[in-house]
Design a protein around this motif. Structure first.
Motif, PDB file in Angstrom:
ATOM      1  N   CYS A  50       1.248  -0.406  -5.529  1.00  0.00           N
ATOM      2  CA  CYS A  50       0.891   1.092  -6.334  1.00  0.00           C
ATOM      3  C   CYS A  50       1.387   2.249  -5.632  1.00  0.00           C
ATOM      4  O   CYS A  50       1.870   3.329  -5.904  1.00  0.00           O
ATOM      5  N   GLY A  51       0.861   2.245  -4.234  1.00  0.00           N
ATOM      6  CA  GLY A  51       1.012   3.389  -3.369  1.00  0.00           C
ATOM      7  C   GLY A  51      -0.138   4.321  -3.763  1.00  0.00           C
ATOM      8  O   GLY A  51      -0.321   5.533  -2.977  1.00  0.00           O
ATOM      9  N   GLN A  52      -1.057   4.048  -4.548  1.00  0.00           N
ATOM     10  CA  GLN A  52      -2.406   5.219  -4.856  1.00  0.00           C
ATOM     11  C   GLN A  52      -3.371   4.581  -5.014  1.00  0.00           C
ATOM     12  O   GLN A  52      -4.362   5.429  -4.890  1.00  0.00           O
ATOM     13  N   CYS A  53      -3.942   3.371  -4.915  1.00  0.00           N
ATOM     14  CA  CYS A  53      -5.156   2.822  -5.308  1.00  0.00           C
ATOM     15  C   CYS A  53      -5.759   2.770  -3.937  1.00  0.00           C
ATOM     16  O   CYS A  53      -5.444   3.052  -2.637  1.00  0.00           O
ATOM     17  N   CYS A  83      -4.089   0.622  -1.275  1.00  0.00           N
ATOM     18  CA  CYS A  83      -3.054   1.161  -0.597  1.00  0.00           C
ATOM     19  C   CYS A  83      -3.106   2.449   0.207  1.00  0.00           C
ATOM     20  O   CYS A  83      -2.693   2.304   1.250  1.00  0.00           O
ATOM     21  N   CYS A 134      -3.140  -4.479  -2.803  1.00  0.00           N
ATOM     22  CA  CYS A 134      -3.229  -3.290  -3.833  1.00  0.00           C
ATOM     23  C   CYS A 134      -4.032  -3.804  -5.057  1.00  0.00           C
ATOM     24  O   CYS A 134      -3.708  -4.998  -5.398  1.00  0.00           O
ATOM     25  N   GLY A 135      -5.061  -3.172  -5.447  1.00  0.00           N
ATOM     26  CA  GLY A 135      -5.732  -3.487  -6.809  1.00  0.00           C
ATOM     27  C   GLY A 135      -4.954  -2.965  -7.910  1.00  0.00           C
ATOM     28  O   GLY A 135      -4.206  -2.225  -8.242  1.00  0.00           O
TER      29      GLY A 135
HETATM   30 ZN   LIG Z   1      -2.166   0.060  -4.859  1.00  0.00          ZN
END
Ligand SMILES: [Zn+2]
Ligand SMILES: NC(=O)c1ccc[n+]([C@@H]2O[C@H](COP(=O)([O-])OP(=O)(O)OC[C@H]3O[C@@H](n4cnc5c(N)ncnc54)[C@H](O)[C@@H]3O)[C@@H](O)[C@H]2O)c1
Ligand SMILES: [Zn+2]
Length: 351
Positions: free
Chosen positions: A88-91, A94, A102-103
């Motif tokens: 996701c690039g956000q968790c 990441c 990634c969660g």
């Molecule tokens: Zn993630």
């Protein structure tokens, strides 16, 4: 659209299903090339559980067909490669640099970054919905073909990561246990990173020949041989990095036994049951060894870097694509790939 749908153990095939639509943050890609992974075999055999009704496959090369709200910088018609793992690039995972873990919520989740053909419909289809599109659509450079990049999505990213996680340095001696698709890419990866000596181990003549082609300096046929003794002889006492690319007690143990003190065992295999460490090979825990594991790295930056290697002529994975099938004939492709007939390494599947 047509898609390969998993229904139950050994029950799967092409069906007419609803074409996906892009929600906010997503994209729909018209698939122009995909492949079959060893993991898909585990799915159709019922060894890795997924929900019946799932479209399988996790390697996507295609053309952006629809872009969801909030996704910028992409337009229908863009040619893209999407990694098997779609972080996701956000968790927390990441943003800590562990993109593959990634969660699905806020935190970490082992193997959580693997969504396509696992927790979401996959790529063995005419269209696939890509989650977290902003983080995962990697534009294919002009002049680079689908067949040049399709294997970067999974096996090459994974295989190379075996060498990277092992910290291969120029001049290193490296042994790679098993020369299946993953091991062959680990062999190529070790060479890319500057290993002076790369030893490939397998028991299949076609694969040993391919190992040489992918960069192995020496190949060892494990049938009827003491591989560890041979590796120690060739390296004057042990390798700097041993890469395990099969997932068995025997190869894990042999990889450990091949290490010099201070060496690294970089493990890519997927194991089942219990894994034991032999006491002497582990030097009772005092050998300054490192044991590292890696799940296939994904995300658009990883794909961009791998495509640069292809574009600049550093790596050519096309020899591994030994057979070609239309999506319609995917069951035939599964059967050939599963039985390893006709010297198959990987199959290209074209919707
Ligand atoms: Zn993630
Ligand atoms: N870490 C990851 O992200 C990741 C991703 C994909 C697959 N995997 C795992 O990587 C492993 C390899 O995958 P693959 O698709 O290349 O497998 P594969 O089954 O296609 O190939 C395995 C190879 O091992 C060889 N072999 C069998 N016994 C051997 C022995 N004793 N010594 C040496 N070689 C032997 C076979 O001849 C074959 O060439 C599997 O465990 C798979 O689940 C890991
Ligand atoms: Zn895979």
């Amino acid at each position: 659209m047509k898609a390969n749908v998993f229904r139950g153990i050994e029950s799967y095939g092409i069906e007419e299903v609803e074409r996906p639509r892009a929600q906010a943050g997503e994209a729909v890609v018209r698939v122009t090339l995909t492949t079959i992974c060893g993991t898909d075999l585990h799915i159709v055999r019922g060894e890795y559980p997924v929900k019946p009704g799932l479209v399988i496959g996790h390697e996507t090369v295609g053309v952006v067909d629809e872009v969801g709200i909030g996704v910028t910088g992409y337009e229908p018609g863009d040619r893209v490669l999407v990694g098997a793992i779609t972080p996701c690039g956000q968790c927390g995972a990441c943003l800590s640099g562990h993109l593959s873990q990634c969660g699905h919520g806020d935190g970490y989740e082992a193997i959580g970054g693997w969504r396509l053909g696992n927790t979401m419909h996959g790529a063995q289809a005419e269209y696939v919905r890509i989650p977290h599109a902003q983080a995962n659509l990697a534009k294919i450079p002009p002049g680079v073909t689908d067949e040049q990049v399709v294997l970067l999505s999974d096996i090459a990213s994974t295989g190379f990561s075996g060498a990277e996680a092992g910290g291969v340095r120029p001049g290193d001696a490296v042994v790679v246990f098993a020369q299946g698709p993953i091991g062959l890419c680990a062999t190529a990866g070790a060479k890319l990173m500057g290993a002076a000596l790369v030893i490939g181990v397998d028991g299949d003549d076609t694969r040993l020949a391919m190992a040489r082609r992918m960069g192995a300096d020496v190949v060892i046929d494990h049938r009827g041989k003491d591989v560890v003794a041979e590796v120690k002889r060739l390296t004057g006492g042990g390798v700097d990095v041993a890469i395990e690319a099969l997932g068995t007690q025997q190869t894990f143990e042999s990889a450990l036994r091949c290490l010099r003190p201070g060496g690294t065992l970089s493990s890519l295999g997927v194991y089942s049951g219990k894994l034991q460490l032999p006491y002497e090979a582990f030097a009772a825990g005092l050998g300054d060894h490192r044991i590292v594991t890696t799940l296939c790295p994904g995300g658009k930056e990883r794909m961009r870097r791998l495509m640069e290697l292809v574009r600049m002529g550093r790596i050519d994975l096309r020899p591994l694509l030994t057979h070609r099938f239309a999506l319609q004939d995917i069951r035939e492709a599964y059967s050939l790939f599963a039985d390893r007939r006709e010297g198959v390494i990987k199959v290209a599947v074209r919707p």
